[in-house]
Design a protein around this motif. Structure first.
Motif: not given
Length: 143
Positions: A84-105
């Protein structure tokens, strides 16, 4: 000796009572400043085969595989892999977003939401398809 004075309303006012109330109000306000949305720590993936350590660098969050049991599919990732990389916290939505997940190529879009003190919902998506999994916060030594 504490000075006690009676107010015109008939109530008794003591400085120690005022100080005590001010202390509790200050403590409550300080607790309100604690980041209750912090996802840093070690998380056991829903399959219970992999532990991921999430840490913060600047404003971005990264997840690295730190443990795998014998049943884990070694073709998906290995210990030390950044999944997982590049997650950034969005305080308005209370969610970490904009990130990437790497799996199974593959690289998938990733969002993380803290749904309890020790439970996160991880949502990965690509195009119109998505999948959600829950991960539990654990200690490094927990299995």
């Amino acid at each position: 000796m504490i000075a006690i004075k009676q107010l015109s309303t008939g109530r008794i006012h003591t400085p120690s009572l005022s100080i005590s109330i001010m202390f509790w109000v200050a403590l409550f306000l300080d607790i309100g400043n604690i980041d209750l949305q912090d996802i840093t720590g070690v998380w056991l993936m829903s399959n219970k085969n992999v532990k991921v350590e999430v840490y913060k660098t600047g404003d971005l969050y990264t997840g690295k595989v730190i443990w795998m049991n014998e049943e884990a599919n070694k073709n998906n990732f290995r210990i030390g892999d950044i999944i997982i990389d590049k997650l950034q916290y969005n305080s308005l939505n209370q969610i970490y977003e904009g990130g990437n997940f790497y799996g199974r190529g593959h690289r998938l879009n990733c969002e993380v939401k803290l749904v309890g003190p020790d439970l996160i919902k991880v949502r990965v998506s690509k195009g119109g398809l998505h999948q959600e999994r829950f991960c539990k916060r654990v200690k490094i030594t927990d299995n």
